[in-house]
Design an enzyme around this catalytic site. Structure first.
Site, PDB file in Angstrom:
ATOM      1  N   GLY A   9       0.931  -1.234   0.002  1.00  0.00           N
ATOM      2  CA  GLY A   9      -0.001   0.159   0.040  1.00  0.00           C
ATOM      3  C   GLY A   9       0.914   1.285   0.017  1.00  0.00           C
ATOM      4  CB  THR A  33       3.408   6.039  -4.286  1.00  0.00           C
ATOM      5  OG1 THR A  33       3.726   6.665  -3.132  1.00  0.00           O
ATOM      6  CG2 THR A  33       2.553   6.935  -4.944  1.00  0.00           C
ATOM      7  CB  ALA A  34       4.076   1.144  -6.360  1.00  0.00           C
ATOM      8  CD  GLU A  56       8.840  15.097  -0.068  1.00  0.00           C
ATOM      9  OE1 GLU A  56       9.945  16.052  -0.320  1.00  0.00           O
ATOM     10  OE2 GLU A  56       8.414  15.001   0.979  1.00  0.00           O
ATOM     11  CE  LYS A  64      10.506  17.784 -11.353  1.00  0.00           C
ATOM     12  NZ  LYS A  64      10.745  16.635 -10.953  1.00  0.00           N
ATOM     13  CB  VAL A  73       2.278 -11.521   3.236  1.00  0.00           C
ATOM     14  CG1 VAL A  73       2.612 -12.760   2.342  1.00  0.00           C
ATOM     15  CG2 VAL A  73       1.215 -10.744   2.161  1.00  0.00           C
ATOM     16  CB  THR A 106      12.278   8.298 -13.917  1.00  0.00           C
ATOM     17  OG1 THR A 106      13.289   7.945 -13.054  1.00  0.00           O
ATOM     18  CG2 THR A 106      12.613   9.535 -14.911  1.00  0.00           C
TER      19      THR A 106
END
Ligand SMILES: Cc1cc2nc3c(=O)[nH]c(=O)nc-3n(C[C@H](O)[C@H](O)[C@H](O)COP(=O)(O)OP(=O)(O)OC[C@H]3O[C@@H](n4cnc5c(N)ncnc54)[C@H](O)[C@@H]3O)c2cc1C
Length: 508
Positions: free
Chosen positions: A14, A16-17, A51, A80, A187, A346
């Site tokens: 859980g 950001t990805a 960020e 940005k 897990v 990136t």
């Protein structure tokens, strides 16, 4: 198109990805009756840094129909325009340059940068610093937001700065409201079927979560793809030396900037990222050259807070990619898939493009693994295309203050593509033609390569001026006059960054 074998997707993680993947897949496949569940450990935290973004984060939010007014204030986000690189070069007049995001008016000025940087490489004394040719750079110097007034109908790409913890929460709430299930547990064991597919996750609360497909967003731990399916990790350590970071927030100053600043320090570089309530700062360095303690002290000194009691966070980074992103019934997304150090911010663009391209590959293959190999090859090329451009920053540095910078400059562990690009620059060949011949122009365009190489002042002096070159050089003054007038005129169509954010920074 039938998805009868794909009814339950389990996302492990859980951060950001994980929540970006949950939102995207829910939006794409809810109508097919596919259930999405996110399993997240309440005991293992998220990485909690990261960020800055590229313009692809805007595409991500647009694809979910989430407006800026909805998410930006909740995540203390700012706009940005690009990144300033300070002190990477010691060449007089080229100690700093700006890497702008693209805008649809670049065509009017960047042709002249290409022309004059080619002349400069031949030894002609003309101005070829990229900042002078970039409208985005001009907006940034004036602390303007990248959003033009309505009567200025041109398109500007831009990224964001944001609080990575808040963006995770925002995306979690959004996904849950949209029907994604959320289980908070750790897990402890992963069970596989006889064919090696992942079958279920055993949790520390006794529950077992079965799925038809699993998305590994477990961060650097990579519990499913690397630990369970044993997909090897390909390190980029031989050409990207940094493996550590230390982060410290500081107070905001008046007039919030619309850029990230990357300043080279003794053994790495420091980021400075403006949010609406604070700066995020950090020092990315190599532990082979600098100790944790020395890095923290150098960052504090750089920030002018040696005497202040602000807590620092130390982090380790594993730089490289997995051999495959998608193996059996598992896709890795985020840090579990790979990580290129954050110099060009990136990582989240990679999360978005991985999920988006995976969904397309699965749909085009009628929910089979028909296009898996093609997808994996594309992901690997993406990683390497971005890596090469990041390596270029280190290869072209001209600092002499530490062995770190010397070793970076002298390191010849470069990909063939990067060697070709350097040969093209030094040989005064056409960058656009080389990018297209090597088929790498969709990672970073001619604009980005020229900004970096001209920006750090890498100009071999050849002194073989032809009559035509000498004639072109005479035009420089008039051309620069045109560029200045064009850029200054265009910049009048933009508002101060702070006004666009509708926040008031301290003492302003
Ligand atoms: C120094 C640094 C600077 C960065 N700067 C940028 C930047 O400017 N821009 C950018 O785009 N990216 C940046 N990144 C990358 C960015 O932080 C990550 O890509 C992003 O946060 C996504 O992380 P993640 O979700 O993959 O992993 P994490 O945030 O680590 O999340 C992992 C999740 O997995 C869960 N988990 C792990 N093990 C278990 C288990 N056994 N059971 C249940 N759950 C488990 C955890 O609870 C957590 O929820 C930076 C990274 C670093 C290290």
């Amino acid at each position: 198109m039938s998805n009868e074998n794909l009814k339950n997707i389990v996302i492990l993680g859980g951060g950001t990805a994980g929540w970006m993947a949950a939102n995207l897949l829910q939006k794409k496949w809810r109508h097919l009756g596919i259930n999405i569940t996110v399993v997240e450990s309440p005991d293992i935290g998220i990485i909690g840094v990261g960020e800055g973004s590229t313009p692809l984060l805007k595409d991500f939010f647009d694809s979910l129909d989430i407006s800026e007014s909805e998410w930006m204030p909740k995540c203390n986000a700012t706009y940005k325009n690009g990144i300033s690189f300070n002190n990477w070069s010691t060449v007089a007049g080229y100690e700093a340059y700006f890497h702008p995001f693209p805008c649809s008016l670049d065509f009017a000025t960047f042709g002249l940068l290409y022309k004059y940087s080619a002349l400069r490489r031949k030894g002609v004394d003309v101005l070829a610093h990229p900042n002078r040719f970039s409208l985005m750079s001009n907006l940034t110097q004036k602390k303007l937001a990248p959003i033009p007034s309505e009567n200025f109908p041109f398109h500007f790409q831009y990224g964001y700065h944001f609080d990575s913890v808040l963006i995770g929460k925002f995306l979690r709430d959004r996904a849950k409201a949209d029907g994604v299930a959320h289980i908070e547990a750790t897990v402890e064991h992963v069970e596989q079927s006889l064919n090696g597919d992942i079958k279920l996750l055993k949790l520390n609360n006794g529950e077992e979560i079965a799925g038809d497909f699993f998305v590994d967003c477990s961060g650097f731990a990579s519990i499913l793809l690397q630990k369970t399916l044993k997909i090897p990790f390909v390190s980029f350590g031989e050409n990207l030396f940094n493996d550590s970071a230390v982060a410290i927030p500081t107070e905001l100053e008046p007039n919030i900037p619309s850029e990230t600043i990357s300043t080279a320090l003794s053994n790495g570089w420091a980021w400075k990222i403006p949010l609406t309530n604070r700066y995020g700062n950090g020092y990315v360095y190599s532990s082979h050259y600098l100790s944790k303690e020395a890095a923290e002290t150098e960052l504090r000194s750089h920030l002018g807070i040696l005497d202040r009691d602000v807590e620092a966070r130390h982090l380790k980074m594993r730089v490289g990619r997995t051999e495959e992103s998608w193996s059996k019934n598992c896709l890795a997304v985020g840090l579990s898939q790979g990580f290129i150090e954050p110099l060009e911010a990136t990582a989240l663009q990679f999360v978005y493009s991985t999920v988006d391209e995976f969904a397309k590959a699965l749909e085009e293959g009628s929910f089979t693994n028909q296009y898996r190999e093609e997808f994996n090859n594309r992901m690997n090329r993406n990683f390497e295309g971005i890596r090469d451009y990041i390596v270029l920053h280190y290869k072209t540095n001209s600092r002499t203050d530490s062995q770190y910078w010397v070793d970076n400059r002298e390191n010849n562990n470069l990909s063939n593509n990067l060697k070709e690009m350097l040969k093209c620059w030094y040989g005064i060949e056409d960058i656009e033609a080389a990018l297209s011949r090597l088929n790498i122009g969709n990672y970073y365009s001619q604009r980005s390569w020229a900004c970096l190489l001209a920006g750090v002042g890498v100009f071999p002096r050849q002194e073989n001026l032809s009559a035509a070159d000498a004639e072109s050089a005479k035009m420089a003054e008039a051309d620069l006059d045109y560029v200045d007038k064009f850029i200054t005129g265009c910049s009048m169509n933009f508002e101060p960054h702070e006004r666009k954010l509708a926040v008031k920074s301290p003492n302003s």
